[in-house]
Design a protein around this motif. Structure first.
Motif, mmCIF file in Angstrom:
data_model
loop_
_atom_site.group_PDB
_atom_site.id
_atom_site.type_symbol
_atom_site.label_atom_id
_atom_site.label_comp_id
_atom_site.label_asym_id
_atom_site.label_seq_id
_atom_site.Cartn_x
_atom_site.Cartn_y
_atom_site.Cartn_z
ATOM 1 N N ASP A 162 -24.838 87.234 52.102
ATOM 2 C CA ASP A 162 -23.641 87.775 51.473
ATOM 3 C C ASP A 162 -23.568 89.275 51.738
ATOM 4 O O ASP A 162 -24.586 89.928 52.038
ATOM 5 C CB ASP A 162 -23.674 87.551 49.957
ATOM 6 C CG ASP A 162 -23.334 86.124 49.575
ATOM 7 O OD1 ASP A 162 -22.937 85.340 50.465
ATOM 8 O OD2 ASP A 162 -23.475 85.783 48.381
ATOM 9 N N THR A 181 -24.709 76.674 46.188
ATOM 10 C CA THR A 181 -23.462 77.147 46.785
ATOM 11 C C THR A 181 -23.548 77.132 48.314
ATOM 12 O O THR A 181 -23.032 78.010 48.994
ATOM 13 C CB THR A 181 -23.109 78.561 46.288
ATOM 14 O OG1 THR A 181 -24.252 79.428 46.436
ATOM 15 C CG2 THR A 181 -22.684 78.532 44.826
ATOM 16 N N ARG A 217 -13.593 85.440 51.050
ATOM 17 C CA ARG A 217 -14.553 84.748 50.190
ATOM 18 C C ARG A 217 -14.697 83.311 50.671
ATOM 19 O O ARG A 217 -13.773 82.763 51.279
ATOM 20 C CB ARG A 217 -14.095 84.768 48.723
ATOM 21 C CG ARG A 217 -14.135 86.159 48.091
ATOM 22 C CD ARG A 217 -13.738 86.114 46.623
ATOM 23 N NE ARG A 217 -13.784 87.431 46.008
ATOM 24 C CZ ARG A 217 -14.861 87.952 45.429
ATOM 25 N NH1 ARG A 217 -15.983 87.229 45.347
ATOM 26 N NH2 ARG A 217 -14.836 89.153 44.908
ATOM 27 N N ARG A 222 -18.032 83.404 46.894
ATOM 28 C CA ARG A 222 -18.943 84.444 47.367
ATOM 29 C C ARG A 222 -18.346 85.182 48.566
ATOM 30 O O ARG A 222 -17.486 84.656 49.273
ATOM 31 C CB ARG A 222 -20.288 83.823 47.733
ATOM 32 C CG ARG A 222 -21.089 83.335 46.555
ATOM 33 C CD ARG A 222 -22.222 82.426 46.955
ATOM 34 N NE ARG A 222 -23.029 82.974 48.036
ATOM 35 C CZ ARG A 222 -23.915 82.283 48.737
ATOM 36 N NH1 ARG A 222 -24.097 80.988 48.471
ATOM 37 N NH2 ARG A 222 -24.609 82.853 49.704
#
Length: 343
Positions: A162, A181, A217, A222
């Protein structure tokens, strides 16, 4: 005969898969699932109704049948190893006799077959980095190559980064296990680590964030570091980018005497066919060898790349024997020098 559960091969397979799933990544489970499924289907074809009926002759027959398919010795060895661990589980729950797993053929895998020597060598990687730093600075391709080469991270780890995992001021990147995720690490929480970045690498990633990166995202809300127009890049997209970014014609002449403007290997989805393009795993292998050649202690390289030292020596350190001697032994030779005049 055992006093344990009376299981059909398919029932035993399903129980084993359910037991292993929490311990393994999705990629690993697919391999385990497929290997045992082949064995279970063979058992059903042979009329083996209960796992308690299995014996050494059955494993010998199955190994012979699989060997007849001209499988690579590495593939056959992995298949039989998975079956052995499956039978060990059946022993533990007393569905088969103790010691049955010892009757599963143990396939000898020659050292030279255990890993491929194909890698992105330093003499190829460094000119690529020079080219991207000068001509494509701050692009996604540039950021990917810098990160992949300096961290020696796996494909899934790079994809799962990320934006918040990168700290430009401290010049570091953090790899985290986030299976809920869609970005697990191969070694799960044991694969979590913080990796320092050389200043020029941190600067390249920061330039990418400020410029070429799509502010997107993913489906889980995220903010991926390496983005596409849709959000987080898929595994195949990252792999394809690796092939693209390592084609040597990016910075010089084609080593295969192809005309670059008309070369088929430059066409979309054909990059992997280029003999000189490299996958993320081959970048990882080359980076590990390069870091060792640069004098970075093997323990430090193992921690940065999240690989066991034994595995690193057997599968990733592709340095030629003479270079390995120079790197690891030459600095210690003065300790062995003997001076007869010295008292």
């Amino acid at each position: 005969m055992t006093d344990g559960p009376d299981l059909r091969p398919r029932e035993a397979w399903e129980r084993y898969i359910d037991r292993k799933r929490p311990e393994r990544t999705e990629h690993s489970m697919k391999s385990i699932y497929y290997r045992i499924r082949l064995f279970v289907e063979w058992c059903e074809d042979q009329g083996i109704d209960r796992v308690s009926e299995l014996n050494g002759w059955h494993f010998e027959q199955y190994e012979t049948e699989r060997r007849s398919r001209d499988l690579a010795v590495m593939t056959l060895g992995k298949e039989m190893g998975t079956i052995r661990r499956f039978v060990e589980y059946l022993e533990r729950i007393e569905a088969v006799d103790d010691g049955l797993s010892e009757k599963v053929p143990n396939i000898h895998i020659p050292k030279e077959a255990r890993s491929s020597d194909k890698k992105l060598a330093a003499e190829e990687a460094l000119p690529l980095l020079d080219y991207y730093r000068e001509h494509e600075r701050g692009t996604r391709h540039h950021a990917f190559l810098e990160l992949a080469w300096s961290t020696a991270a796996r494909l899934g780890a790079l994809r799962g980064l990320d934006r918040r995992d990168f700290d430009a001021e401290e010049q570091l990147i953090e790899f985290k296990h986030r299976p809920e995720t869609d970005s697990p690490l191969k070694n799960k929480t044991e694969g979590e680590r913080v990796v320092g970045l050389p200043p020029e690498v941190a600067e390249a990633v920061q330039d990418y964030i400020k410029g070429d990166r799509w502010d997107k995202r993913d489906d889980n809300g995220r903010e991926p570091l390496l983005t596409s127009r849709e959000g987080r890049m898929g595994m195949n997209s990252v792999r394809r980018m690796s092939y693209q970014v390592t084609q040597p014609c990016s910075y010089g002449k084609c080593p295969h005497n192809h005309e670059i403007p008309t070369c088929d290997f430059r066409e979309p989805n054909h990059e992997s066919k280029c003999p000189s393009s490299r996958s993320p795993h081959q970048i990882r292998t080359g980076s590990i060898s390069w870091q060792l050649d640069c004098g970075v202690p093997i323990k430090v390289v193992a921690e940065r790349a999240n690989v066991a030292i034994k595995t690193l020596k057997n599968h990733y350190d592709k340095t030629e024997p003479r270079k390995r001697m120079e790197r690891r032994r030459r600095p210690h030779l003065d300790k062995l020098s003997y001076d007869p005049d010295h008292e």
